[in-house]
Design an enzyme around this catalytic site. Structure first.
Site, mmCIF file in Angstrom:
data_model
loop_
_atom_site.group_PDB
_atom_site.id
_atom_site.type_symbol
_atom_site.label_atom_id
_atom_site.label_comp_id
_atom_site.label_asym_id
_atom_site.label_seq_id
_atom_site.Cartn_x
_atom_site.Cartn_y
_atom_site.Cartn_z
ATOM 1 N N ARG A 76 0.854 -1.186 0.000
ATOM 2 C CA ARG A 76 0.000 0.000 0.000
ATOM 3 C C ARG A 76 0.892 1.238 0.000
ATOM 4 N NH1 ARG A 76 -2.624 3.044 4.822
ATOM 5 N NH2 ARG A 76 -3.780 4.607 3.635
ATOM 6 N N HIS A 120 -3.096 10.958 0.955
ATOM 7 C CA HIS A 120 -2.526 10.763 2.298
ATOM 8 C C HIS A 120 -1.911 12.095 2.737
ATOM 9 C CE1 HIS A 120 -1.072 7.369 5.120
ATOM 10 N NE2 HIS A 120 -0.808 8.504 5.739
ATOM 11 N N GLU A 166 -7.329 8.383 6.633
ATOM 12 C CA GLU A 166 -7.477 8.990 7.960
ATOM 13 C C GLU A 166 -7.912 10.446 7.923
ATOM 14 O OE1 GLU A 166 -4.281 8.378 10.666
ATOM 15 O OE2 GLU A 166 -4.365 6.213 10.493
ATOM 16 N N ASN A 295 -7.175 1.510 9.887
ATOM 17 C CA ASN A 295 -5.857 1.766 10.460
ATOM 18 C C ASN A 295 -6.015 1.626 11.962
ATOM 19 O OD1 ASN A 295 -5.224 2.398 7.854
ATOM 20 N ND2 ASN A 295 -4.706 4.537 8.231
ATOM 21 N N TYR A 297 -4.235 1.135 15.680
ATOM 22 C CA TYR A 297 -3.048 1.153 16.525
ATOM 23 C C TYR A 297 -3.372 0.886 17.992
ATOM 24 C CZ TYR A 297 -0.524 2.968 12.502
ATOM 25 O OH TYR A 297 0.034 3.098 11.255
ATOM 26 N N GLU A 374 -3.378 -0.291 8.008
ATOM 27 C CA GLU A 374 -2.209 0.058 8.826
ATOM 28 C C GLU A 374 -2.331 -0.614 10.183
ATOM 29 O OE1 GLU A 374 -1.258 4.254 9.382
ATOM 30 O OE2 GLU A 374 -1.786 4.683 7.294
#
Ligand code: BGP
Length: 472
Positions: A76, A120, A166, A295, A297, A374
């Site tokens: 990606r 992005h 995002e 994404n 985390y 991600e």
């Protein structure tokens, strides 16, 4: 047991143009908002910027050869809008398109599936100057023109596309925290810019259907599922509020073409709701995604925040544990530490079960396939004698999250792939080069700035995971 990953599962890694490419003014590229922002005093960690980054623009073939050696099934990356349209619109810069074409062809030659992100965060500076970027509806047309240029050029080669990366995190930084360009702190402008970004997202998804009929497109959302700090109904309500304000505002807009009702009522009451013109919500419903890029985390835990309470918002950009203050909206919620979870040096809770919960929540609410676009661990890595980087902590993090993906699939989630963040070490937007994520270490200290690539322990581990379809 680790035998449930389908044979076409996209074992990948991810990056973004500004964070890896460098070549900031090479071959006709125009400046992006980040090219300027990172040069303003005090905006990024130790004034680091992406002028050279890890020089992927000039080392693309070497990097793809490493991906192939690892056995990667998907890569990606993002396209830099001002490489294609140096001032955001007007004449196409053929050299910019040629760079991405070569990248895509090189990936395909190694049987690595390209996953192309359209945006992005590196907005052409010219559009920020001319009309304020995401705050003006003119961006919708300019963004669509740029996207259609890429659709037309790459429709036959690229199947998986990400529209906006995002939007939630980027615009929160840009219009609430003042930490991304244009560094504003104004909640009304924040929601206005988001509304325009939703419209742009829907428009480019609609256009995608005509130009890339066999492809799949969706936004990548920074999903930090909300937890309540306790079963006290006050905390439960705080958690409901946080989930609406921080997650469903974006997810429901993307997937259902509507805004969550309690959050919308609150914003209307405060005069902070976006201006919704006739036809806007219809457009959102016409441009819903094929899949959701996730994404992931960390999770965030919330508690009650009485009126008059804490409003401060700040993120840890130092790597010093325990320095992130609580943040929230008085009357609605504020963040609280989660005593059950360890954190990284940047205070990010390490929570693989949270990833399983994230995938299940999204899958059951929206009924769409998902892709982890991600997931990874940013840490201070150490290059040791004999060119060794023993990032066992990263292997532990990734292993537990890959397992969570497998469990989520057993729970019925349709998961297309898992893209670890990131392939090589890269520039972290606000943390500079000290916070490393890669499977491949990039040596910045060596004389002459060699930017030599060195395989970390995690490189070999992930290679083995891919080769065995998820057995570890
Ligand atoms: C996401 C971004 C990435 C990447 C990652 C890690 O929000 O999409 O571009 O930077 O987070 O964040 P950080 O570099 O702040 O640790």
């Amino acid at each position: 047991k680790f035998n449930d990953f389908p044979s076409d599962f996209l074992w990948g890694a991810a990056s973004a143009a500004y964070q890896v490419e460098g070549g900031w003014n090479a071959d006709g590229k125009g400046p992006s908002v980040w090219d300027l922002f990172t040069k303003l005093p005090g905006k990024t960690f130790e004034g680091s910027n992406g002028d050279v980054a890890v020089d992927h623009y000039h080392r693309m073939e070497e990097d793809v050869a490493l991906m192939a050696e690892m056995g990667l099934k998907a890569y990606r990356f993002s396209v830099s809008w001002p490489r294609i349209y140096p001032t955001g619109r007007g004449e196409v810069n053929e050299a910019g398109l040629a760079f991405y074409e070569k990248l895509i062809d090189t990936l395909l030659a190694h049987k690595i599936e390209p996953v192309l992100t359209l945006y992005h965060w590196d907005l052409p500076q010219a559009l920020q100057d001319e009309y304020g970027g995401w705050e003006d509806r003119r961006i919708i047309e300019d963004f669509e023109r740029y996207c259609v240029t890429l659709y037309q050029r790459f429709a036959g080669k690229v199947k998986y596309w990400v529209s906006l990366n995002e939007q939630n995190y980027n615009l929160t930084n840009a219009y609430q925290l003042g930490t991304h360009p244009p560094a504003v702190q104004d909640r009304k402008r924040f929601f206005a810019a988001n509304h325009i970004a939703f419209l742009a997202n829907a428009r480019v998804i609609k256009a995608f259907r005509q130009h890339v009929p066999n492809g799949l497109i969706g936004p990548s959302f920074a999903y930090s599922p909300a937890y309540p700090a306790s079963c006290d109904p006050k905390d439960m309500l705080a958690y409901e509020n946080a989930e609406e304000f921080n997650n469903l505002w974006w997810l429901d807009a993307y997937c259902f073409g509507r805004y969550p009702q309690a959050a919308l009522a609150y914003l209307r009451e405060n005069g902070e709701a976006p201006e919704i013109l006739p036809g806007d919500m219809e457009l959102l419903r016409e441009g819903t995604p094929d899949y959701i890029g996730v994404n992931y985390y960390y999770t965030l835990t919330y508690t009650d925040n009485p009126l008059g309470g804490q409003t401060l918002q700040r993120i840890n950009t130092t790597g010093k544990k325990g320095t992130t203050p609580s943040s929230g909206i008085p009357g609605l919620y504020k963040t609280a530490p989660n005593p059950h979870l360890e954190t990284s040096n940047w205070d990010w809770a390490i929570d693989p079960t949270g990833m399983r919960i994230a995938l299940r929540r999204l899958s059951s609410r929206y009924g769409l396939p998902l892709m982890i676009t991600e997931n990874g661990l940013g840490e201070f890595d150490k290059l040791e004698a004999g060119d060794k980087v023993n990032d066992e902590y990263r292997i532990d993090y990734l292993r537990s999250h890959v397992k969570a993906c497998q469990e989520a699939m057993q729970d019925g989630v349709e998961l297309l792939g898992y893209c670890a963040w990131s392939f090589t070490d890269i520039l972290s937007w606000l943390n500079g080069y000290q916070k490393r994520y890669g499977f491949v270490y990039v040596d910045r200290d060596e004389q002459g700035g060699s930017l030599r690539r060195i395989k970390k322990a995690s490189f070999h581990w992930y290679s083995q995971v891919i080769a065995s379809q998820g057995k570890q």
